[in-house]
Structure formats: C-alpha cells, structure tokens
Design an enzyme around this catalytic site. Structure first.
Site, PDB file in Angstrom:
ATOM      1  CG  ASP A  10      -0.358   0.491   7.077  1.00 19.39           C
ATOM      2  OD1 ASP A  10      -0.489  -0.755   5.988  1.00 19.39           O
ATOM      3  OD2 ASP A  10      -0.211   0.380   7.823  1.00 19.39           O
ATOM      4  CB  SER A  11      -4.541  -1.796   7.333  1.00 14.86           C
ATOM      5  OG  SER A  11      -3.504  -1.507   7.609  1.00 14.86           O
ATOM      6  CE1 TYR A  42      -8.119  -1.080   6.028  1.00 14.04           C
ATOM      7  CE2 TYR A  42      -6.786  -0.873   4.068  1.00 14.04           C
ATOM      8  CZ  TYR A  42      -7.212  -0.354   4.903  1.00 14.04           C
ATOM      9  OH  TYR A  42      -8.082   1.083   5.078  1.00 14.04           O
ATOM     10  N   GLY A  43      -5.417  -7.107   6.165  1.00 10.03           N
ATOM     11  CA  GLY A  43      -5.430  -8.801   5.146  1.00 10.03           C
ATOM     12  C   GLY A  43      -6.012 -10.741   5.363  1.00 10.03           C
ATOM     13  CB  THR A  75      -2.299  -6.179   2.235  1.00  4.91           C
ATOM     14  OG1 THR A  75      -2.030  -6.238   3.142  1.00  4.91           O
ATOM     15  CG2 THR A  75      -3.699  -6.616   2.805  1.00  4.91           C
ATOM     16  CB  THR A 189       4.347  -1.813   5.896  1.00  2.00           C
ATOM     17  OG1 THR A 189       2.936  -1.742   6.074  1.00  2.00           O
ATOM     18  CG2 THR A 189       5.035  -1.614   3.899  1.00  2.00           C
ATOM     19  CG  HIS A 190       1.410  -3.876  10.007  1.00  2.00           C
ATOM     20  ND1 HIS A 190       0.537  -2.985   9.879  1.00  2.00           N
ATOM     21  CD2 HIS A 190       0.654  -2.979  12.028  1.00  2.00           C
ATOM     22  CE1 HIS A 190      -0.407  -2.268   9.970  1.00  2.00           C
ATOM     23  NE2 HIS A 190      -0.816  -2.237  11.284  1.00  2.00           N
TER      24      HIS A 190
HETATM   25  N1  DGL Z   1       0.651  -3.205   6.689  1.00  2.00           N
HETATM   26  C1  DGL Z   1      -0.860  -3.823   6.261  1.00  2.00           C
HETATM   27  C2  DGL Z   1       0.299  -4.383   5.214  1.00  2.00           C
HETATM   28  O1  DGL Z   1       1.796  -4.302   4.734  1.00  2.00           O
HETATM   29  C3  DGL Z   1      -1.048  -4.228   7.095  1.00  2.00           C
HETATM   30  C4  DGL Z   1      -2.525  -5.039   6.785  1.00  2.00           C
HETATM   31  C5  DGL Z   1      -3.483  -5.592   7.324  1.00  2.00           C
HETATM   32  O2  DGL Z   1      -3.842  -3.956   7.825  1.00  2.00           O
HETATM   33  O3  DGL Z   1      -3.595  -6.862   7.528  1.00  2.00           O
HETATM   34  O4  DGL Z   1      -0.141  -5.754   4.575  1.00  2.00           O
END
Ligand code: DGL
Length: 270
Positions: A10-11, A42-43, A75, A189-190
C-alpha cells in the site's frame, strides 16, 4: 503447497487493514508488507505517477520470491484496471481490492443504492461504479472523493472522538445520507480505520464494506483453490517495510495491529 511469503503493499498504513484479516485467516503464512510511506498519498497523484510507483512496489516484493501479490491499495487497484502493472512481473497470482469489495457490497445492499468513498484518483477512475454496474445495470452508485482522510489516518487522527476527523467525515458523508445509500464501500484501505466515526454518522442501517478485509478473504480462497497454502505449522513471520521514518510507522503499526511480537519493522529504498 508453497512456503514462499505473500506480498502485500500500500502507499502507507492503509494496507494494514488487509494484513490484519490475512493474519487471522492464514496465521502460518509468512508475509512481506511494503508501505511506501515516503510517497504517501498516492491518491492525489496522476495515473502515470501512481502506475510508476506501483511497478516499483511490485518489483520490491518480487525480490522476496512472493507467491502472490495483494494490492492492498484502492488507488493502485483502480489504476490496475486500465494499466497492466504486472506485464513484466513473474508473479502471476495477484489481486486488487475492487472486485472483492464490489462482490461483497452487492451481496449486502437491499435497496440497490451503494455509496463509494475513495481517493481522488480512485473516484476519478470510476472503477467501483463500472464494476458494480457490470453486476447489475440498475444499481445506483453515489461516489464521493475524500482527499483529507488519508493524511488524517497517517497522522493518527483515528480516534472515534477526534473532532477534526468527525467534522471532515460529516461533510464528506452528507451526500450518502441525502441519497439514502444502505451500503458504503470504504474504497480506500485507509478508511476502515475511521469506521467507528462513519458508523456513528451514518447509523447502524448502513453496511460498511472494507476492501482490504474483503481482498484478504478473496486471496486466501485463491491460494487455497490453487493448492498454494503453506504447510508450516508455526506462526508465520511478518516483515513490514516502510520507505520513511521507521518510528512513525512502528507507532501506526502498534496502534492498528496491536503488539505483533513476531513483526519486524524495516526501512527500505525502492
Ligand atoms: N490506502 C490507499 C488506497 O486504498 C491510500 C491512498 C493514498 O495513498 O492516497 O487508496
């Protein structure tokens, strides 16, 4: 049977919502987790940048000979639907979070009004709506991007009584109440780390779907069906890599996963 580890990325810390469920379902599996904390979020980035980061994340996990890669990031999963992130990868078994979350939301809804919240990149991609309408053409999908949630979670603003997070959530979720959705996909997922606040605002008639947890269940099934579960009897190892401060990451891991005695926290570069 295959004793290689499962790779999850994940990010940041959001993928821990997936990891937690995976650990419960498959306690003997070794897991390598990567949280790209130096580049989170990332989003809010472009599709090209997200695809480039995701390829580096996949290449990092490949070095550990993983048998499967679970993309615990909404994302990246939404970008995966239009870009072949695995074209150069030897790991052919992989899963994102969209399909498992959509299947579960569809099973849960009674009034066919499903809400989707996610990062700007996920909502812009329209991937949840597309996947839901493929299952049922007359489903009503209400989408809302929520860019402030990821920084709030990464900074530990997850407590049910946190006034700042609650105010932000009230504003973002207003449209879901207005439209009468009975199911909400927490499409990043956050977000499940804020689910107590969401449940308070939306009431107990709205079912909350956690894409990370759904993807963990889906992946466990895939491994089982392909005969790829480990035959180890002892508890699996847990290596958690981050690309920024190990201290902050360790704090987040402790508050989200509890004290995982077998967890090793390590810093890496991609
Ligand atoms: N957990 C990532 C998701 O599900 C986080 C997104 C992010 O880094 O902006 O999209």
């Amino acid at each position: 049977m295959n004793n290689n580890p499962i790779g999850v990325f994940d990010s940041g810390v959001g993928g821990l919502t997936c990891l937690k469920e995976l650990g419960k379902l498959l306690p003997n599996e070794d897991i390598v987790y990567l949280g790209d904390t130096a580049r989170v979020p990332y989003g809010t980035k472009s599709k090209e940048t997200i695809a480039c980061y995701a390829k580096q994340d996949i290449a990092f996990l490949e070095k550990y000979n993983v048998k499967m890669i679970l993309i615990a990031c909404g994302t990246v999963s939404s970008v995966l639907m239009s870009e072949d992130l695995f074209c150069d990868s030897e790991v052919k078994l992989n899963s994102g979070v969209i399909y498992p979350a959509v299947k579960s939301a569809f099973a849960a809804t009674r009034n066919k009004k499903i809400g989707v919240i996610g990062t700007p990149a996920t909502i812009r991609s329209g991937c949840y709506g597309k996947a839901l309408r493929e299952l049922c053409s007359d489903i009503r999908v209400v989408s809302k991007d929520c860019p402030l949630f990821v920084p709030l979670v990464e900074n530990g603003y997850t407590n049910k009584d946190n006034k700042v997070t609650r105010l932000v959530a009230q504003e973002y979720l207003e449209v879901m109440i207005k439209e009468g959705v009975d199911t909400l996909i927490m499409g990043c997922t956050h977000y499940p780390l804020l689910k107590d606040i969401f449940a308070d605002i939306l009431g107990d008639k709205v079912t909350l779907i956690s894409p990370g947890a759904e993807a963990a269940r889906y992946s466990a099934r895939i491994l089982m069906q392909n005969g790829l579960l480990t035959d180890k009897k002892e508890q699996g190892s847990l290596r958690l890599f981050c690309t920024d401060s190990e201290e902050l990451f360790a704090q987040n891991v402790a508050s989200f996963l509890g004290n995982e005695e077998n967890a090793e926290i390590l810093k890496c570069t991609l």
